[in-house]
Design an enzyme around this catalytic site. Structure first.
Site, short mmCIF file in Angstrom:
data_model
loop_
_atom_site.label_atom_id
_atom_site.label_comp_id
_atom_site.label_asym_id
_atom_site.label_seq_id
_atom_site.Cartn_x
_atom_site.Cartn_y
_atom_site.Cartn_z
N HIS A 1 43.81 -40.74 22.90
CA HIS A 1 44.38 -42.09 22.73
C HIS A 1 45.67 -42.08 21.91
O HIS A 1 46.33 -43.11 21.78
CB HIS A 1 43.35 -43.01 22.07
N ASP B 1 53.55 -44.17 18.92
CA ASP B 1 52.26 -44.78 19.22
C ASP B 1 51.79 -44.29 20.58
O ASP B 1 52.58 -44.25 21.53
CB ASP B 1 52.44 -46.32 19.28
O1 F6P Z 1 43.59 -43.68 19.01
C1 F6P Z 1 43.73 -44.30 17.82
C2 F6P Z 1 42.47 -44.96 17.31
O2 F6P Z 1 41.36 -44.11 17.34
C3 F6P Z 1 42.23 -46.24 18.10
O3 F6P Z 1 41.21 -46.11 19.03
C4 F6P Z 1 41.97 -47.27 17.05
O4 F6P Z 1 42.86 -48.33 17.20
C5 F6P Z 1 42.30 -46.64 15.74
O5 F6P Z 1 42.68 -45.32 15.96
C6 F6P Z 1 41.13 -46.83 14.81
O6 F6P Z 1 41.17 -46.05 13.72
P1 F6P Z 1 39.94 -45.92 12.75
O7 F6P Z 1 38.72 -45.70 13.60
O8 F6P Z 1 40.26 -44.75 11.89
O9 F6P Z 1 39.87 -47.20 12.00
#
Ligand code: F6P
Length: 460
Positions: free
Chosen positions: A157, A364
């Protein structure tokens, strides 16, 4: 029929059809799991004194979630450590912030082995396994080590860093080697895919052939598969009561001024300092526009135990205070900076009430705020999207005003241009953007990936 086993660090529980309570990814994956049957496995988000591998199962909305608690050392070394202090900055091209510690690498490997041990008994012969994101890169290889011959896919992602940046990670080759355990690897853009392929071929001797990479006795299909939102669901949300009330509240509070909105997790990759400086530059260069506009920046804090996140938070507090201190007037505040998260239906109302969506990350993987901003607009009077060229979304959303987020001048010019943009041009750009957001939505994304995964012949 094959079931789907989704594995990710965070697991979203089904909400019994309560739309708007889940993020888009959760909506898409829940739909796939309900359709195919299956399990969503991951960390519960909870800490336990000692790791036991005890699974908590919950059945809701046609599929099962299975979660496991982690012990303090796992959370520190795997989540706060390797995932968020090492890989996250590196994958967002910030090797200046990346921390390379063997303890983090060891904890990441150990925790992935624990995930593999825990999920292994849940996997049946016909199941397809889909691992999500940078927290779990070695999981596929660990499953293979435990005798899983099923189809296994991986989707990233985040961006994938250029070869020379990745080379700074001490475990880079080992990590990339584990990825050859997957049958399909998906990236949001051709750029991230190409960077992965460059590293595998030029640093490790893998061989590229069409969509495939060959390494030792393994062959992996590489797939560009940009994630989308559930556009219809978001559009419906933006016409619901909460969104409508929020829209009216924001219009009253704007009091005839044009609102610019930014919504981001408080993360250094989002380019918030650069955004504030670009906006300040606009105000300084256009004193005549000042009182007719304001910026609402919503930035809920995240990953608060990691130092770099504490630093960016402190620095944004200082900068927002400086901008307001220098420029605010008796009845005008240029910048409303809010460290609070809001439900998606409230955000839909905020997006609709704003004249400009300012989405300017320095890097991003995708950026779904850009897509939600478009889906929430009034087709008769849409706002303008200003989008960083360094987001995955920019590859699809070419009708936005695309800018370099490192340049305060480009941000300032884009704000000036968006504020003056004639309605016909706004409508024309919005239509093209909305068409793409609807066509390549999250259902399309999930289908594209699972289709590729099911095309892989099963190991004999
Ligand atoms: O890919 C990035 C990501 O894992 C997204 O799925 C999500 O927006 C974000 O990071 C969430 O981060 P965390 O789980 O560390 O709060």
């Amino acid at each position: 029929m094959s079931r789907l086993i989704v594995i990710s660090n965070r697991v979203s529980a089904a909400t019994g059809g309560k739309k708007g309570a889940q993020g888009g990814l959760a909506v898409a994956l829940s739909a796939a799991l309900s359709e195919m049957g299956g399990i969503w496995f991951g960390w519960s988000g909870e800490q336990t004194d000692e790791f036991t591998g005890q699974i908590t199962m919950q059945r809701e909305g046609g599929f099962t979630t299975a979660t496991v608690d982690l012990e303090e050392q796992d959370i520190e070394e795997y989540y706060n450590g390797y995932a968020n202090r090492t890989l996250w900055p590196l994958f967002h091209y910030r090797i200046d912030l990346a921390e390379y510690e063997r303890g983090y690498a060891g904890g990441y490997q150990r925790t992935n082995e624990r995930f593999a041990d825990t999920v292994r008994p849940l996997i049946e012969d016909d199941d397809a396994v889909w691992v999500q994101d940078y927290h779990m890169i070695p999981l596929g290889a660990e499953l293979r080590n435990r005798g899983v011959h099923n189809r296994i896919g991986f989707f990233l992602h985040t961006p994938w860093p250029p070869r020379r940046l990745l080379s700074t990670l001490p475990e880079a080759k080992d990590l990339v080697e584990t990825m050859f355990a997957y049958d399909v690897i998906g990236f949001h853009t051709e750029e991230w895919l190409q960077s992965f392929s460059d590293f595998a071929t030029l640093e490790m001797g893998a061989r590229a052939e069409g969509d495939f990479l060959h390494f030792r006795n393994r062959r992996v299909r590489m797939l560009v598969c940009p994630i989308g939102i559930d556009a219809e669901e978001f559009r419906t949300l933006s016409q619901g009561d909460t969104a409508r009330q929020t829209y009216e509240q924001m219009m009253r509070s704007a009091n005839g001024r044009s609102m610019i909105v930014g919504v981001d997790r408080l993360d250094y990759s989002k380019g918030l300092e650069e955004r504030f400086l670009g906006y300040e530059r606009f105000l300084l260069e256009h004193p005549e526009e000042r009182r007719g506009v304001f910026l609402l920046q919503i930035a809920p804090p995240s990953r608060a135990s990691v130092d770099s996140y504490q630093r960016i938070r402190a620095s944004l507090e200082k900068l927002s205070g400086h901008i307001n201190g220098a420029l605010a007037d008796l009845d005008w505040v240029p910048l409303r900076y809010v460290n609070e998260g809001y439900p998606r239906d409230v955000l839909a109302g905020v997006y609709r009430a704003s004249s400009i969506g300012l989405v300017t990350p320095l890097r991003d993987g995708m950026n779904l705020v850009a897509k939600e901003y478009i889906a929430a607009q009034d087709p008769e009077d849409p706002g303008v999207l200003i989008l960083s060229r360094f987001t995955g979304a920019a590859a699809q959303m070419t009708e936005a005003i695309l800018i370099n987020p490192h340049s305060a001048e480009e941000i300032s010019d884009a704000i000036g241009r968006a504020l003056k943009m004639p309605r016909e041009e706004r409508i024309r750009r919005w239509k093209a953007l909305m068409e793409g957001v609807q066509r390549e939505d999250v259902i399309w994304w999930r289908q594209r990936f699972t289709d590729a995964l099911f095309e892989v012949p099963l190991a004999a």
